[in-house]
Design a protein around this motif. Sequence first.
Motif, PDB file in Angstrom:
ATOM      1  N   LEU A  38      20.491 -14.401 -18.461  1.00  0.00           N
ATOM      2  CA  LEU A  38      20.830 -15.738 -18.959  1.00  0.00           C
ATOM      3  C   LEU A  38      20.672 -16.710 -17.796  1.00  0.00           C
ATOM      4  O   LEU A  38      21.125 -16.425 -16.685  1.00  0.00           O
ATOM      5  N   HIS A  39      20.050 -17.863 -18.066  1.00  0.00           N
ATOM      6  CA  HIS A  39      19.759 -18.788 -16.957  1.00  0.00           C
ATOM      7  C   HIS A  39      20.535 -20.083 -16.978  1.00  0.00           C
ATOM      8  O   HIS A  39      20.673 -20.727 -15.953  1.00  0.00           O
ATOM      9  N   GLY A  40      20.977 -20.522 -18.147  1.00  0.00           N
ATOM     10  CA  GLY A  40      21.726 -21.782 -18.105  1.00  0.00           C
ATOM     11  C   GLY A  40      21.646 -22.537 -19.398  1.00  0.00           C
ATOM     12  O   GLY A  40      22.495 -22.408 -20.270  1.00  0.00           O
TER      13      GLY A  40
ATOM     14  N   THR B 123      25.246 -30.774 -15.488  1.00  0.00           N
ATOM     15  CA  THR B 123      25.613 -29.364 -15.377  1.00  0.00           C
ATOM     16  C   THR B 123      24.443 -28.592 -14.780  1.00  0.00           C
ATOM     17  O   THR B 123      23.290 -28.973 -14.964  1.00  0.00           O
ATOM     18  N   GLU B 124      24.770 -27.531 -14.059  1.00  0.00           N
ATOM     19  CA  GLU B 124      23.757 -26.617 -13.512  1.00  0.00           C
ATOM     20  C   GLU B 124      24.397 -25.239 -13.539  1.00  0.00           C
ATOM     21  O   GLU B 124      25.473 -25.049 -12.966  1.00  0.00           O
ATOM     22  N   SER B 125      23.740 -24.283 -14.150  1.00  0.00           N
ATOM     23  CA  SER B 125      24.315 -22.930 -14.131  1.00  0.00           C
ATOM     24  C   SER B 125      24.321 -22.392 -12.705  1.00  0.00           C
ATOM     25  O   SER B 125      25.173 -21.608 -12.317  1.00  0.00           O
ATOM     26  N   PHE B 126      23.348 -22.829 -11.917  1.00  0.00           N
ATOM     27  CA  PHE B 126      23.212 -22.347 -10.545  1.00  0.00           C
ATOM     28  C   PHE B 126      22.746 -23.489  -9.634  1.00  0.00           C
ATOM     29  O   PHE B 126      23.456 -23.872  -8.712  1.00  0.00           O
ATOM     30  N   GLY B 127      21.562 -24.014  -9.914  1.00  0.00           N
ATOM     31  CA  GLY B 127      21.009 -25.084  -9.070  1.00  0.00           C
ATOM     32  C   GLY B 127      20.032 -24.508  -8.055  1.00  0.00           C
ATOM     33  O   GLY B 127      20.202 -24.679  -6.843  1.00  0.00           O
ATOM     34  N   LEU B 128      19.007 -23.826  -8.566  1.00  0.00           N
ATOM     35  CA  LEU B 128      18.020 -23.206  -7.676  1.00  0.00           C
ATOM     36  C   LEU B 128      17.366 -24.240  -6.755  1.00  0.00           C
ATOM     37  O   LEU B 128      17.071 -23.957  -5.596  1.00  0.00           O
ATOM     38  N   ALA B 129      17.171 -25.454  -7.286  1.00  0.00           N
ATOM     39  CA  ALA B 129      16.524 -26.497  -6.477  1.00  0.00           C
ATOM     40  C   ALA B 129      17.360 -26.792  -5.227  1.00  0.00           C
ATOM     41  O   ALA B 129      16.816 -27.023  -4.139  1.00  0.00           O
TER      42      ALA B 129
ATOM     43  N   SER C 245      13.324 -32.132  -9.655  1.00  0.00           N
ATOM     44  CA  SER C 245      13.814 -31.629 -10.953  1.00  0.00           C
ATOM     45  C   SER C 245      12.746 -31.803 -12.014  1.00  0.00           C
ATOM     46  O   SER C 245      11.641 -32.287 -11.749  1.00  0.00           O
ATOM     47  N   ASN C 246      13.136 -31.426 -13.246  1.00  0.00           N
ATOM     48  CA  ASN C 246      12.220 -31.618 -14.371  1.00  0.00           C
ATOM     49  C   ASN C 246      12.542 -32.912 -15.131  1.00  0.00           C
ATOM     50  O   ASN C 246      12.132 -33.073 -16.272  1.00  0.00           O
ATOM     51  N   PHE C 247      13.279 -33.795 -14.507  1.00  0.00           N
ATOM     52  CA  PHE C 247      13.555 -35.136 -15.050  1.00  0.00           C
ATOM     53  C   PHE C 247      14.055 -35.109 -16.488  1.00  0.00           C
ATOM     54  O   PHE C 247      13.627 -35.909 -17.322  1.00  0.00           O
ATOM     55  N   ARG C 248      14.943 -34.130 -16.753  1.00  0.00           N
ATOM     56  CA  ARG C 248      15.587 -34.145 -18.067  1.00  0.00           C
ATOM     57  C   ARG C 248      16.911 -34.870 -17.928  1.00  0.00           C
ATOM     58  O   ARG C 248      17.450 -35.002 -16.836  1.00  0.00           O
ATOM     59  N   LYS C 249      17.472 -35.314 -19.057  1.00  0.00           N
ATOM     60  CA  LYS C 249      18.716 -36.099 -19.054  1.00  0.00           C
ATOM     61  C   LYS C 249      19.818 -35.425 -18.243  1.00  0.00           C
ATOM     62  O   LYS C 249      20.554 -36.072 -17.493  1.00  0.00           O
ATOM     63  N   VAL C 250      19.884 -34.071 -18.373  1.00  0.00           N
ATOM     64  CA  VAL C 250      20.943 -33.300 -17.721  1.00  0.00           C
ATOM     65  C   VAL C 250      20.927 -33.461 -16.189  1.00  0.00           C
ATOM     66  O   VAL C 250      21.946 -33.279 -15.514  1.00  0.00           O
ATOM     67  N   LYS C 251      19.782 -33.874 -15.643  1.00  0.00           N
ATOM     68  CA  LYS C 251      19.660 -34.015 -14.179  1.00  0.00           C
ATOM     69  C   LYS C 251      20.230 -35.338 -13.663  1.00  0.00           C
ATOM     70  O   LYS C 251      20.365 -35.522 -12.462  1.00  0.00           O
ATOM     71  N   ARG C 252      20.464 -36.302 -14.553  1.00  0.00           N
ATOM     72  CA  ARG C 252      21.023 -37.610 -14.185  1.00  0.00           C
ATOM     73  C   ARG C 252      20.234 -38.253 -13.022  1.00  0.00           C
ATOM     74  O   ARG C 252      20.820 -38.656 -11.999  1.00  0.00           O
TER      75      ARG C 252
ATOM     76  N   GLY D 279      10.355 -24.813 -14.744  1.00  0.00           N
ATOM     77  CA  GLY D 279      11.811 -24.618 -14.823  1.00  0.00           C
ATOM     78  C   GLY D 279      12.281 -23.471 -13.943  1.00  0.00           C
ATOM     79  O   GLY D 279      11.515 -22.540 -13.636  1.00  0.00           O
ATOM     80  N   GLY D 280      13.549 -23.549 -13.545  1.00  0.00           N
ATOM     81  CA  GLY D 280      14.109 -22.561 -12.625  1.00  0.00           C
ATOM     82  C   GLY D 280      14.032 -21.132 -13.142  1.00  0.00           C
ATOM     83  O   GLY D 280      13.798 -20.200 -12.363  1.00  0.00           O
ATOM     84  N   SER D 281      14.201 -20.932 -14.455  1.00  0.00           N
ATOM     85  CA  SER D 281      14.209 -19.561 -14.968  1.00  0.00           C
ATOM     86  C   SER D 281      12.845 -18.903 -14.778  1.00  0.00           C
ATOM     87  O   SER D 281      12.760 -17.725 -14.403  1.00  0.00           O
ATOM     88  N   GLY D 282      11.782 -19.681 -14.985  1.00  0.00           N
ATOM     89  CA  GLY D 282      10.430 -19.150 -14.795  1.00  0.00           C
ATOM     90  C   GLY D 282      10.147 -18.869 -13.329  1.00  0.00           C
ATOM     91  O   GLY D 282       9.508 -17.869 -12.979  1.00  0.00           O
TER      92      GLY D 282
ATOM     93  N   PRO E 124      23.246 -13.334  -8.696  1.00  0.00           N
ATOM     94  CA  PRO E 124      22.867 -14.721  -8.393  1.00  0.00           C
ATOM     95  C   PRO E 124      21.373 -14.880  -8.141  1.00  0.00           C
ATOM     96  O   PRO E 124      20.683 -13.911  -7.816  1.00  0.00           O
ATOM     97  N   ASN E 125      20.912 -16.111  -8.279  1.00  0.00           N
ATOM     98  CA  ASN E 125      19.521 -16.397  -7.924  1.00  0.00           C
ATOM     99  C   ASN E 125      19.330 -16.196  -6.419  1.00  0.00           C
ATOM    100  O   ASN E 125      20.303 -16.088  -5.673  1.00  0.00           O
ATOM    101  N   PHE E 126      18.098 -16.169  -6.005  1.00  0.00           N
ATOM    102  CA  PHE E 126      17.799 -15.801  -4.616  1.00  0.00           C
ATOM    103  C   PHE E 126      16.705 -16.698  -4.061  1.00  0.00           C
ATOM    104  O   PHE E 126      16.091 -17.479  -4.783  1.00  0.00           O
TER     105      PHE E 126
HETATM  106  O1  GMT Z   1      17.217 -26.836 -14.788  1.00  0.00           O
HETATM  107  C1  GMT Z   1      16.515 -26.801 -15.779  1.00  0.00           C
HETATM  108  O2  GMT Z   1      16.503 -27.701 -16.588  1.00  0.00           O
HETATM  109  C2  GMT Z   1      15.609 -25.618 -16.014  1.00  0.00           C
HETATM  110  C3  GMT Z   1      16.398 -24.387 -16.319  1.00  0.00           C
HETATM  111  C4  GMT Z   1      15.506 -23.250 -16.734  1.00  0.00           C
HETATM  112  O3  GMT Z   1      15.981 -22.473 -17.539  1.00  0.00           O
HETATM  113  O4  GMT Z   1      14.396 -23.077 -16.320  1.00  0.00           O
HETATM  114  O5  GMT Z   1      17.162 -24.060 -15.169  1.00  0.00           O
HETATM  115  C5  GMT Z   1      18.287 -23.240 -15.335  1.00  0.00           C
HETATM  116  O6  GMT Z   1      17.996 -21.996 -14.703  1.00  0.00           O
HETATM  117  C6  GMT Z   1      17.829 -22.072 -13.270  1.00  0.00           C
HETATM  118  C7  GMT Z   1      17.446 -20.695 -12.759  1.00  0.00           C
HETATM  119  O7  GMT Z   1      18.401 -19.740 -13.027  1.00  0.00           O
HETATM  120  C8  GMT Z   1      19.135 -22.592 -12.642  1.00  0.00           C
HETATM  121  O8  GMT Z   1      19.001 -22.669 -11.242  1.00  0.00           O
HETATM  122  C9  GMT Z   1      19.437 -23.988 -13.206  1.00  0.00           C
HETATM  123  O9  GMT Z   1      20.690 -24.420 -12.686  1.00  0.00           O
HETATM  124  C10 GMT Z   1      19.518 -23.928 -14.728  1.00  0.00           C
HETATM  125  N1  GMT Z   1      19.622 -25.289 -15.247  1.00  0.00           N
HETATM  126  C11 GMT Z   1      20.735 -25.738 -15.847  1.00  0.00           C
HETATM  127  O10 GMT Z   1      21.737 -25.056 -16.008  1.00  0.00           O
HETATM  128  C12 GMT Z   1      20.695 -27.166 -16.283  1.00  0.00           C
END
Ligand code: GMT
Length: 381
Positions: free
Chosen positions: A120-122, A282-288, A206-213, A12-15, A174-176
């Motif tokens: 906070l990541h999302g 939804t994406e709080s940021f969209g690191l991908a 992505s991590n192929f969760r529903k939120v990714k559509r 996941g993006g936060s990790g 912001p993410n970097f």
């Molecule tokens: O995108 C995910 O499902 C994973 C999730 C996480 O917490 O690992 O990602 C969130 O944090 C990322 C890093 O800050 C953001 O780039 C992603 O946009 C955010 N995902 C969502 O908001 C769905």
Amino acid sequence: MKIGIVCYPTFGGSGVVATELGKALAEKGHQVHFITYSQPVRLDFFSDNLFYHEVSVSDYPLFEYQPYELVLSSKLVDVVKYEKLDLLHVHYAIPHASAAYMAKQILASQGINIPFITTLHGTDITLVGKDPSFEPVITFAINESDAVTAVSESLKEDTYVNFPNVKKDIQVIPNFICLEDHKSENNQCHKKMYAPNGERLLIHVSNFRKVKRVEDVLRIFDVVRKKMPAKLILVGDGPERGNIEKLCRELNTCEDIKSLGKIVNPEQVLSIADLFLLPSETESFGLAALEAMASKVPVISTNSGGLSEVNKNGFSGYMSNVGDIEDMAKNAIHILKDDATLNQFKINAYEQAKKFDIAKILPMYEKLYTEVLAKNKILVK
Ligand code: GMT
């Protein structure tokens, strides 16, 4: 500084953000201790001042659900005390912020002051966090943090809306991206493996969760391939994988789609792609998306959450409303229709990514750490 980083060690993006931040801090001479339940997937770099402490959860038959938060708190107490940490930086509110709060209280009872910063990541706020059963704990842990950051303006707003009792001032950092890591050249031999006849190469990670559509990814691709020769690469894995396989059979697109599964460092495959698709709910940021742009890949995304702070409409790609497959496909075809247009978007995508270069963002975290330590009158030796 001696910094303890708590994060999810997964894809996941936060990790990913937490791990890349820790690696960069270590390179700048800080001592960084990762504290989590398994080695973070991106922790592939070793140095004198990088440490990993495993939180192991005992498998006692009485526990139907393992009390991870408690063992994490205990581990934090231990690491802070014996490694003499100056501060903790926890990524993702659940359950890391409340575990850090608990550790802080235990250490205070022993005369040790350890400040903690929550990032906070999302989904900790927008999806999981909205579950009312989490609300009191998250609100409390955010308010009790010594500082709180969010990865976008949009996430900051969502936090105040979803958690009306949060009174803490939230700073946006912001993410970097480390542009150096995205230097792989567009390798024509690799590209030929996936697009043997010069087809346009679309990609989704992505991590192929529903939120990714991810179903929308397939539907957009289906429209594009009817207009021009094209292939699609899917990177990642998760709960939606089965549905996606079913849909590609229904759409009769399977032979043009390659699923590569989980890839630790996607730079190499991104470097051969022409267009990135991110139609998330939804994406709080969209690191991908940012990782794609750093590899000179334009982005077709939705305009939800923080995506509009990352993707620049008509410049680094295009944004559409959630579920508007027709519009996303139309924009994709526009970018891919000729080499001149595609090359311009590739250049623009890279320009946009430069705004998030780690060299600009890392000092923001270091400044915050210094401020928090000063407020707590902690002198770093
Ligand atoms: O995108 C995910 O499902 C994973 C999730 C996480 O917490 O690992 O990602 C969130 O944090 C990322 C890093 O800050 C953001 O780039 C992603 O946009 C955010 N995902 C969502 O908001 C769905």
